[in-house]
Design a protein around this motif. Sequence first.
Motif, PDB file in Angstrom:
ATOM      1  N   VAL A 182     -42.597 -23.033  53.177  1.00  0.00           N
ATOM      2  CA  VAL A 182     -43.346 -23.696  54.243  1.00  0.00           C
ATOM      3  C   VAL A 182     -42.432 -24.575  55.079  1.00  0.00           C
ATOM      4  N   SER A 183     -41.547 -25.317  54.415  1.00  0.00           N
ATOM      5  CA  SER A 183     -40.644 -26.223  55.116  1.00  0.00           C
ATOM      6  C   SER A 183     -39.558 -26.678  54.154  1.00  0.00           C
ATOM      7  N   VAL A 184     -38.484 -27.229  54.720  1.00  0.00           N
ATOM      8  CA  VAL A 184     -37.438 -27.831  53.909  1.00  0.00           C
ATOM      9  C   VAL A 184     -36.982 -29.128  54.565  1.00  0.00           C
ATOM     10  N   ARG A 185     -36.435 -30.000  53.752  1.00  0.00           N
ATOM     11  CA  ARG A 185     -35.652 -31.140  54.248  1.00  0.00           C
ATOM     12  C   ARG A 185     -34.195 -30.793  54.022  1.00  0.00           C
ATOM     13  N   MET A 186     -33.364 -31.111  55.007  1.00  0.00           N
ATOM     14  CA  MET A 186     -32.014 -30.580  55.001  1.00  0.00           C
ATOM     15  C   MET A 186     -31.038 -31.589  55.587  1.00  0.00           C
ATOM     16  N   VAL A 187     -29.850 -31.639  54.983  1.00  0.00           N
ATOM     17  CA  VAL A 187     -28.739 -32.417  55.523  1.00  0.00           C
ATOM     18  C   VAL A 187     -27.826 -31.463  56.271  1.00  0.00           C
ATOM     19  N   THR A 188     -27.601 -31.735  57.541  1.00  0.00           N
ATOM     20  CA  THR A 188     -26.795 -30.850  58.380  1.00  0.00           C
ATOM     21  C   THR A 188     -25.305 -31.148  58.229  1.00  0.00           C
ATOM     22  N   ALA A 189     -24.494 -30.342  58.876  1.00  0.00           N
ATOM     23  CA  ALA A 189     -23.045 -30.542  58.840  1.00  0.00           C
ATOM     24  C   ALA A 189     -22.640 -31.861  59.481  1.00  0.00           C
ATOM     25  N   HIS A 190     -23.489 -32.413  60.338  1.00  0.00           N
ATOM     26  CA  HIS A 190     -23.209 -33.713  60.967  1.00  0.00           C
ATOM     27  C   HIS A 190     -23.713 -34.873  60.118  1.00  0.00           C
TER      28      HIS A 190
END
Length: 464
Positions: A157-165
């Motif tokens: 349904v969804s995710v929480r994510m840490v990006t490359a920045h």
Amino acid sequence: MHPDRQWSPDTYVSFPGSQEFEQSTERWTTFSAPTYRAAISPATEEDVAKIVKLATCRNIPFLATSGRHGYTTTLGDLQNGLAIDLSQLNSFELDTTAETLTVGPGVTVGEVFDPLFNAGFDIQTGSAPCPSLIGVTLGGGVGRYQGVYGLIADALVSVRMVTAHGDIIEVSEDSYPDLFWGIRGAGSNFGIITSATYKLHPLTEDGDTFIAEFIVSAEGSPEYFHTLEAMQPLPAELSSIMLITSNPVTNATQTLVHWVYKGREADALAALAPILALDIEVTAMMSVPWNEMVGAAFGGVVEEICIHNINRDLYSFNLKNYAAETYVESFNKMHDYFMEYPAGRNSVLQFEFFPNQAMEAFPQNYTAFPWRDTTGYINFNIIYDAAEEETAAASTALGLELRDDLVATSGFPELTVFVSYAHGDEKLEQIYGADKLPHLAALKKEWDPLEVFSYNNGIPTEYP
């Protein structure tokens, strides 16, 4: 040891030689493994973001893992890097009203079985309990239920994510939908998932599954293979795992077979009638609730399958056409290998026959997963002592030979492979699909332009 005050109190750093470091870095397979100078085990999502910012600012190569059950030789390209151990991010939230499950990357596949069953739900899962549920999802997530429910990624349904920045974002159909498309099938390339929410399925037939298992002798294997071929396509509810192995007591080459039917015993027996008509040894015939299905496979052998720090090498590929004569030839080649190289007798040629009705019912471009027409996955699991150089050379040669043989009758015009099973020597098109790669490369350029998330079958920022 605890780092300075910029980290939360439960985040810790460890170094080679310590027990904490071993726990934070040990892998399911030691073959072509990454190496690290240090490991950090963040306790919060915010600390993950800080780690990514610090590592990218100082050009420190890193790899984020949790179950560390993944395999590809490209992971070995990371040497003397930083391990980011996500096992402490093990949040678990079951919302029975919304019929959703939200977990962190530290939650394994096996840890969701009992809570979901007890609450009246099930979900498509992989074949083993030990990998991280999120880790399995990122490649798409194939399994026994893909004929009924689709891929694990189809439940996302969804995710929480840490990006490359180092930014923390929520990704879904409504928030960064383009990125949401990409993480479902190529998710290791774009960031670190710190939690994921899945849509659940209410139990059907009280959650019953029916398991039937057999040992097929060398003499009986050709007839079994031809019966299997005649049964395709399998019903959506019926799946099988077949292993060509060496008997540890007699050293005879044999075929071990596991069947699962999602539903009642009477329906299972009807679907399995062609198999039950054969003169083969029955080792199990029982109904079990779905939460016990994975653990019951092959008499509970999954505990051995999940043992870490074993030298395992894999050659894998997809199929959509069953070819009995090719299986007979493969059986004979495995027999010759076992006889000539006793050190390789723990190796297994594994066939996962998973129907694809629900998986294929989704639009082809619904997610980045490229192989929705696949109905089977073949894995040559090569297991031997790393010091056995002669066995190693023979095993590699056999792996390549079996891959060529079986791909020739797979129904695909060339080698295709599920990304989570990729050896690492395949072309990008054979992993991600030529039609998906331009879109994936554009996403890579946007979300990871420096390619810091590129050790797991990395996608380039330009294609072609």
